[in-house]
Design an enzyme around this catalytic site. Structure first.
Site, PDB file in Angstrom:
ATOM      1  N   ASN A 257       7.032  -2.994   6.036  1.00 18.35           N
ATOM      2  CA  ASN A 257       5.716  -2.406   6.271  1.00 18.35           C
ATOM      3  C   ASN A 257       5.921  -1.258   7.247  1.00 18.35           C
ATOM      4  OD1 ASN A 257       3.034  -1.873   7.051  1.00 18.35           O
ATOM      5  ND2 ASN A 257       3.018  -3.575   8.502  1.00 18.35           N
ATOM      6  N   GLY A 258       5.476  -0.051   6.885  1.00 21.68           N
ATOM      7  CA  GLY A 258       5.630   1.090   7.792  1.00 21.68           C
ATOM      8  C   GLY A 258       6.204   2.287   7.053  1.00 21.68           C
TER       9      GLY A 258
ATOM     10  N   TRP B  71       0.902  -1.155   0.000  1.00 20.90           N
ATOM     11  CA  TRP B  71       0.000   0.000   0.000  1.00 20.90           C
ATOM     12  C   TRP B  71       0.940   1.204   0.000  1.00 20.90           C
ATOM     13  CZ3 TRP B  71      -1.182   4.374   2.822  1.00 20.90           C
ATOM     14  CH2 TRP B  71      -2.420   4.968   2.560  1.00 20.90           C
TER      15      TRP B  71
ATOM     16  N   LYS C 269      -7.075  -2.203   4.859  1.00 23.19           N
ATOM     17  CA  LYS C 269      -7.871  -2.530   6.045  1.00 23.19           C
ATOM     18  C   LYS C 269      -7.172  -2.128   7.331  1.00 23.19           C
ATOM     19  CE  LYS C 269     -11.026  -5.725   7.877  1.00 23.19           C
ATOM     20  NZ  LYS C 269     -12.071  -4.696   7.765  1.00 23.19           N
TER      21      LYS C 269
HETATM   22  C1  G6P Z   1      -9.655   1.367   7.851  1.00 25.41           C
HETATM   23  C2  G6P Z   1     -10.661   0.293   7.493  1.00 25.41           C
HETATM   24  C3  G6P Z   1     -11.948   0.508   8.294  1.00 25.41           C
HETATM   25  C4  G6P Z   1     -11.666   0.573   9.774  1.00 25.41           C
HETATM   26  C5  G6P Z   1     -10.569   1.591  10.099  1.00 25.41           C
HETATM   27  C6  G6P Z   1     -10.088   1.448  11.529  1.00 25.41           C
HETATM   28  O1  G6P Z   1     -10.092   2.597   7.404  1.00 25.41           O
HETATM   29  O2  G6P Z   1     -10.947   0.307   6.114  1.00 25.41           O
HETATM   30  O3  G6P Z   1     -12.839  -0.562   8.028  1.00 25.41           O
HETATM   31  O4  G6P Z   1     -12.840   0.907  10.445  1.00 25.41           O
HETATM   32  O5  G6P Z   1      -9.440   1.398   9.268  1.00 25.41           O
HETATM   33  O6  G6P Z   1      -9.432   0.213  11.664  1.00 25.41           O
HETATM   34  P1  G6P Z   1      -9.358  -0.586  13.015  1.00 25.41           P
HETATM   35  O7  G6P Z   1      -8.593  -1.843  12.678  1.00 25.41           O
HETATM   36  O8  G6P Z   1      -8.632   0.277  13.995  1.00 25.41           O
HETATM   37  O9  G6P Z   1     -10.753  -0.875  13.436  1.00 25.41           O
END
Ligand code: G6P
Length: 608
Positions: free
Chosen positions: A98-99, A74, A603
């Site tokens: 990653n990071g 990403w 995600k």
């Molecule tokens: C991303 C994901 C969301 C999620 C958010 C927070 O934006 O697409 O679906 O709600 O991160 O992620 P977390 O793992 O902290 O719930």
């Protein structure tokens, strides 16, 4: 935010690396690559776009070797091109990362003035270059690794291969998670245990600052000072092995339909339905001893917190302040008096949420977290963990994790209400009874409304803008509805508190902007119906999401009316979430977008 994997094994690793990467693709999917060592020599294959492209490249031009590393990206620094794809090579060193390396330009300038040539736009390349320069200066791979790690500032999970070192892989963690998998004559590294589930469930999680040297049957772990340390081994959840779509077209669809079951599992953890009481765990955040609560989270988890605030304030009379974690962490807010803090995160790794947690912890607050991944950093750094039992969520757009977070908040609101004497035993029983009906009602509603929403989605897909309206918890639902719609269908959607309509968005109303109004027959109903009338009077088209009583009480002409059963106001948000999810899902399917991996999103957001 990027997934990494490494395997030192007995079989040809390239296909195994790709298999593991498939399970990490939710973390990023704009390019991917693998590198292996064969007869002591490094080689790699990389491809722009999704993993299937890398698979094609590997099919045409396979890689041998039983030791290798892989990456799905990403992009943060540098466009998602093949050249910027990991693994990055420099003179016999291969790195996946990653990071974000925050001091990369400083390191790059130093190395460049010493004669180094950089061939990518990434921050990661400095790691490979730094390791190579240290090897050149006569250091061993182990010495070079330690020196490199002490020069890096920022967040990283790394896996590194060294040419000529057929028997070892190195890994390191500072920030993003890194799991080490123990096999039989094989060892693994993965960004999470899900990636490693086809190979092993015997997992060690590195802690921040740890790094490790793996060979085929052994791992040695060091802390930031270079001292050998022991980290516990644990069994990964068996649910991790079951991340398949089954008969569903998308993970998101599967996860929507899993909700009756996972909400039931989650509620049962907090509530004893036989006695009609919340369990001890629901009041562990010392609700009786605090005057206020802070909540921070990101994305849909933030909206779960918003429902939580509404419930805790109403039923437990507990003042709650909530903010998105990216703002919360930098506000430098004073935290006086008797307060606790609660963080919500599916992954338990979101960088901003973790930083907000640490801010509160450093200010002496008791820390609770609602997390889906129990081994996550946020869980480990909390005083009290409130697990959601949603199982692995793969679709990037959160569905079942969110409704499980809401279920936990509903239980906590009852627990807090009892602890603070704002709810009587009879009220507790009534609320528990309402919650006990949620799995059954969600199951039947999903099947009942699906055909209508599928048809409506076709209509909705013709529009470029959508407005969502609601009041109270229905406003929070509107926010989630707009978020879901925009992230997976790419239709611009905005949510407004219905009472704010006259303060701006009403100027936008015309026949080209459908207005989705969420208004069950609750205490806000009459007011929201007045707002609907204002929309209708200006030629706006209304999609009305209501309950049986609401449908009976309104005679407005709508583009569509979705009628859900009458339920107790306390559980309404859990039931009214379903049409919102299905509307976004079917609209996206109809428009042909990539539902599970929408463009530009990831995600697990482990960088700022
Ligand atoms: C991303 C994901 C969301 C999620 C958010 C927070 O934006 O697409 O679906 O709600 O991160 O992620 P977390 O793992 O902290 O719930």
């Amino acid at each position: 935010m990027c997934g990494i994997v490494a395997i030192i094994g007995k079989h040809r690793v390239a296909p195994l690396l790709v298999d593991a990467l498939k399970r990490l693709e939710y973390r990023g999917y704009d390019s991917a690559g693998v590198a292996t060592l064969q007869d002591g020599m490094l080689d790699r294959r990389r491809a722009e776009g999704k993993l299937v492209n890398l698979e094609k490249v590997l099919a045409e031009n396979p890689l041998g070797g039983t030791i290798g590393i892989g990456h799905t990206r990403w992009a943060t620094h540098g466009a998602p091109t093949e050249n910027n794809a990991h693994p990055h090579f420099c003179e016999g060193v291969a790195v996946v990362h990653n990071g974000i390396i925050e001091n990369f330009s400083e390191i790059r300038d130093q190395l460049t003035s010493a004669g180094a040539h950089f061939s990518t736009e990434t921050d990661t390349e400095v790691i490979a270059q730094l390791l190579a320069s240290l090897l050149r200066s006569g250091k061993t791979p182990k010495e070079a690794m330690q020196a490199t790690l002490s020069s890096l500032k920022g967040a990283y999970a790394l896996a590194v291969l060294f040419e000529g070192e057929n028997e070892q892989i190195m890994g390191a963690r500072n920030g993003p998670p890194l799991a080490i998998g123990h096999g039989d004559g094989e060892m693994f590294i993965g960004s999470d245990a899900i990636a490693l589930s086809p190979f092993t469930d015997d997992i060690t999680y590195l802690e921040d600052g740890d790094w490790a040297i793996l060979n085929r049957d052994h791992v040695e772990i060091f802390n930031a000072d270079g001292n050998t340390v022991q980290r516990p081994r644990s069994k990964a959840s068996s649910a991790y092995a079951q991340v398949e779509k089954g008969n569903y077209r998308h993970f998101m669809e599967k996860e929507i339909y899993e909700q009756p079951e996972v909400i039931s599992h989650t509620l049962t953890h907090y509530i004893d339905f036989a006695t009609g009481k919340v369990r001890e765990v629901s009041s562990q955040l010392d609700f009786a001893d605090i005057d206020s609560l802070k909540i921070a989270a990101c994305g849909s988890a933030y909206l779960a917190g918003q429902f939580g605030k509404n419930w805790l304030e109403r039923y437990a009379r507990l003042p709650v302040e909530i903010d998105v974690a990216s703002e919360f962490r930098y506000r430098e807010m004073p935290l006086p008096g008797r307060q606790a803090a609660l963080f919500v995160s599916q992954s338990g790794e979101t960088a901003d949420t973790l930083a907000s947690l640490r801010y509160c912890k450093n200010n002496g607050l008791r820390i609770g977290s609602i997390v889906n991944v129990r081994e996550s950093t946020i869980a480990r750094e909390s005083d009290v963990v409130f697990p959601t039992l949603a199982g692995p969520e793969i679709g990037v757009a959160s569905t079942k994790a969110l409704t499980c977070q809401m279920s936990v908040f509903a239980a906590l609101a009852i627990g807090a209400g009892r602890a603070r004497n704002t709810l009587s035993e009879a009220e507790e029983k009534d609320m528990v009874r309402s919650l006990s009906e949620v799995p059954r009602i969600t199951g039947s509603v999903l099947h009942q409304i699906q055909p209508q929403l599928e048809i409506l989605s076709r209509e909705l897909s013709k529009f470029h803008n959508v407005l969502y309206l609601g009041r109270g918890n229905n406003y929070t639902l509107a926010l989630e509805g707009a978020l879901k719609l925009k992230e997976i269908s790419y239709i611009h959607a905005e949510a407004y508190a219905a009472g704010e309509l006259k303060h701006g968005p009403i100027a936008l109303i015309d026949e080209n902007m459908p207005v989705i109004v969420i208004a069950p027959h609750d205490r806000h109903f009459e007011k929201t119906v007045s707002n609907m009338q204002e929309v209708a009077a200006r030629g706006g088209r209304i999609i009305f999401i209501t309950d049986e009583n609401g449908a009976r009480a309104s005679n407005l002409e709508t583009m569509a009316t979705i009628v859900l059963p009458n339920v107790d106001e306390f559980i309404m948000p859990l039931i009214f979430m379903l049409p919102i999810q299905l509307l976004a899902y079917h609209t996206a399917v109809f428009m042909g977008t990539d539902v599970d991996q929408p463009r530009n999103l990831a995600k697990s957001v482990t960088v700022e």
